[in-house]
Design an enzyme around this catalytic site. Structure first.
Site, PDB file in Angstrom:
ATOM      1  CG  HIS A   1      -5.326  -3.071   0.730  1.00 44.34           C
ATOM      2  ND1 HIS A   1      -4.513  -2.765  -0.453  1.00 44.34           N
ATOM      3  CD2 HIS A   1      -4.612  -2.364   1.853  1.00 44.34           C
ATOM      4  CE1 HIS A   1      -3.702  -1.890  -0.163  1.00 44.34           C
ATOM      5  NE2 HIS A   1      -3.792  -1.584   0.915  1.00 44.34           N
TER       6      HIS A   1
ATOM      7  CB  SER B   1      -1.053  -0.094   1.250  1.00 44.13           C
ATOM      8  OG  SER B   1      -1.875   0.793   1.116  1.00 44.13           O
TER       9      SER B   1
ATOM     10  CD  GLU C   1      -5.079  -4.322  -3.294  1.00 43.80           C
ATOM     11  OE1 GLU C   1      -5.916  -3.381  -2.703  1.00 43.80           O
ATOM     12  OE2 GLU C   1      -4.220  -4.527  -3.147  1.00 43.80           O
TER      13      GLU C   1
END
Length: 692
Positions: free
Chosen positions: A640, A530, A612
């Site tokens: 995530h 991230s 993702e």
């Protein structure tokens, strides 16, 4: 020493038809030689509570008589890609004893409404909070079995458990009535109807709008704002009815507008008053709400700050609260305030993390974790001068070899205070220089695998690496005067000052470690998920000190609003990011890998969730075309944060193999990474030959 009551018959060594808990050993770990810590040891750690605990979901609860605590323990089983789950009770007065009263069920993940879409998961396990009946003879908790989440009842003596509810929709939360005869629970059955409506819409084609998250699904998601349904179950008759407003109030436990409350204490509770017109983020002031609903504020300077953990003595004569102080707010300080006085006093300082503290009597009970100590439940004396371990889910961890940890403090090019931890190799020799791996972007509490838990810090230390765990410098000093989060983002994006700030913090720390003779400057790796991935991406184009990188949740690229959808795209635009239709932008000149692939200075490993990985394809494809060493792995049914047990093991092991290959020239000749290593060797040879 921690004793696990009934360990051989239940607890952590269940011998059912599906044996689950791995045997826990006890001992102080100091008398015998410690064995090397492996990635499996970290994956198999027993956990209490969520990885990132949320307010209002305590990891443990205290029985009505104050004599026992209840909590859920989970342990990953990577061999069978599952989790062992159990509800335990431990005595407040007999430290170390714990008994399992329920086991089984599926892992529940945290879910929330995000950017207009309903019930999305990010991959973090949900904290399951067992709630005591008023008479203390039974507890209720959320349990997921056969694809549906219900409220279950379990007897405190462990004599049995059963579902209380029979809802057609997942139950989100519940409360036991004060008299113990009613269960109030909330669900959102309209989500199922919304999904059915979406399926019907597909017959004539979906209209592409803000419901879409293309990277995660080709179908739209239900919109947020779906109505909650409150029901009440009469536990005497087993009759369910629509909950009344007083019953709903027991579940929501509302507070006056402008306040944020701690859990209700006997006759009142501590609260925070949100202070208006103080910019972003909002600050708050500690106060106390009595049984009549009137509020008394604390006027001391220490009572003003950001929202924090707070709890009270049973009689509300002492209010405890936590502040972060010292260099880069790296110290946890517990203060006590006595209502009616305008003074506070600090009573405890530590670098450890504390969660969910309560004071059922004169002593406080907290969940605590340290840099080299996984989470435990501890009882403190009233003045916090002495502590007793009530429950340690990982007693054998003391028998594993861990690298020595040193807290570092420094400043970056913006003059911001930064801290982090250097984890020394377990076989550290002052005469040697070691390869270094950097993990991001928090370094508070147990140093396990960085944010996202993907890079096994102590396993690397046991394999001859030094590891720098970075606490990301706060970006807020770079955005002084901002009035909301969007203005903060726009200010930080100008000249990429926030990215420069974080990279400078890392480079300054590395320079110091090289200067001290600890680290080999030619063998430095960097990792991140991230925001940490963004730092790796920025470093690949704007730094020359790294030899390898590993990312997840990557990458910032001009097509990001395409793969993430209109809702996130609109959020990015409000935050100052360029539009896809912009012909050129200086941001991409310094940040985009696809536009600058030939400038990327080190090999990059990408381990992505299936929802993702489209975000990474533009960068990945450009790097492949430029002949740069890059590898990409996609994990199914992931978010995530990767939650599946076998995936967590694979991510750990591949990151170790990747950094051993590029920083130590270690090539596995057998095992799961032998084939991958041959591919990586071919990448290395291709890069040496250059384009063409």
């Amino acid at each position: 020493m921690i004793i696990l009551a009934g360990c051989s018959r239940g607890a952590f060594a269940r011998t059912t038809e599906e044996a689950c808990w791995e045997q826990a050993t006890t001992g102080d770990g100091a008398a015998a030689a410690k064995r090397p810590l492996t990635t499996r040891d970290l994956v198999r750690l027993r956990d209490i509570g969520s990885v990132y605990p949320l307010p209002g979901a305590p990891m443990f609860t205290v029985s009505p008589d104050g004599k026992e605590i209840a909590f859920q323990v989970r342990q990953a089983d990577p061999d069978h890609n599952r989790y062992c789950l159990g509800v335990f009770i431990s005595s407040v007065h007999s430290p170390g004893l714990a008994r399992e009263i329920d086991h089984g069920g599926d892992l529940l993940l945290d879910r929330s409404d995000q950017l207009g879409r309903a019930n999305l998961a990010v991959g973090t396990p949900r904290t399951i909070t067992p709630k005591w009946a008023p008479d203390g003879t039974w507890l209720a908790f959320l349990k997921r079995v056969d694809g549906i989440t219900q409220v279950w009842r379990v007897q405190a003596d462990g004599s049995g458990s059963r579902p209380l509810t029979d809802s057609s929709a997942d139950i989100d939360d519940f409360a036991i009535g004060r008299d113990g005869t009613t269960l109030v629970y909330v669900s959102r059955p309209d989500i199922m109807q919304a999904r059915s409506d979406i399926e019907t819409e597909g017959n004539t084609g979906f209209h592409y709008d803000e419901r879409f998250f293309p990277s995660a699904s080709s179908n739209p998601f239900p919109r947020s704002g779906i109505t909650k349904r409150y029901d009440a179950l009469d536990l005497r008759t087993n009759h369910t009815m629509v909950a009344t407003q007083p019953q709903i109030a027991e579940l929501s436990d509302t507070v006056p507008q402008g306040y944020v409350a701690a859990p209700r204490a006997r006759g009142g509770r501590p609260v925070w008053r949100i202070t208006p017109n103080t910019g972003f983020p909002a600050r708050s002031r500690l106060a106390i709400e009595n049984a009549a609903g009137s509020i008394m504020e604390c006027s001391a300077a220490a009572c003003l700050g950001e929202q924090s953990v707070m709890w009270s003595s049973p009689d509300l004569q002492r209010i405890y609260f936590i502040r972060r102080e010292g260099w880069a707010a790296s110290i946890t300080v517990i203060y006590v305030w006595e209502p009616g006085s305008d003074r506070t006093r600090p009573i405890y300082r530590t670098t450890d993390l504390l969660y969910d503290c309560v004071a059922p009597q004169d002593e406080s009970i907290c969940v605590i974790e340290g840099s080299v100590q996984p989470r435990r439940i501890v009882k403190f004396t009233e003045d916090f001068k002495d502590a007793t371990i009530l429950f340690d889910p990982n007693p054998e961890f003391a028998g594993l070899a861990t690298g020595r940890i040193e807290r570092l403090k420094w400043t970056n090019i913006f003059g911001l205070e930064v801290f982090g931890d250097i984890v020394y190799p377990t076989d550290y020799n002052r005469a040697k220089r070691y390869p270094l791996v950097i993990t991001q972007y928090t370094s508070r509490g147990f140093l396990r695998g960085g944010t996202g838990d993907e890079v096994p810090i102590q396993a690397l230390a046991n394999r001859g690496f030094a590891v720098l765990s970075l606490q990301r410098p706060s970006p807020l000093p770079l955005a002084r005067g901002a009035q909301d989060a969007y203005e903060v983002d726009r200010m930080l994006l100008r000249d990429l000052r926030d990215r420069r700030s974080v990279l400078s913090a890392i480079e300054s720390a590395v320079e110091g470690l090289v200067r001290r003779g600890i680290v080999d400057k030619g063998r430095i790796g960097i990792s991140g998920l991230s925001d940490g991935s963004s730092t790796v991406q920025f470093a690949a184009l704007n730094s020359n000190i790294f030899a390898a990188g590993s990312v997840s949740g990557c990458c910032w690229e001009p097509n990001q609003e395409v793969v993430l959808g209109q809702a996130i795209g609109n959020h990015f635009k409000r935050s100052g990011w360029p539009r896809l239709s912009d012909s050129s932008n200086r941001i991409w000149d310094r940040l985009s890998i696809s536009k600058n692939a030939r400038r990327v200075r080190f090999p990059i490993l990408m381990q992505m969730a299936d929802e993702e990985y489209l975000m990474a394809l533009q960068s990945f494809t450009a790097l492949k075309e430029a002949g740069k060493p890059v590898d990409l792995f996609v994990f199914p049914d992931e978010h995530h944060f990767k939650w599946q047990a076998s995936h967590r093991q694979a991510v750990y092991d591949r990151n170790v193999a990747w950094f051993e290959f590029w920083l130590k020239a270690k090539i596995p000749v057998s095992g799961p990474f032998a084939v991958e290593a041959k591919r990586w060797e071919a990448m290395k040879l291709a890069e040496r030959r250059g384009p063409g």
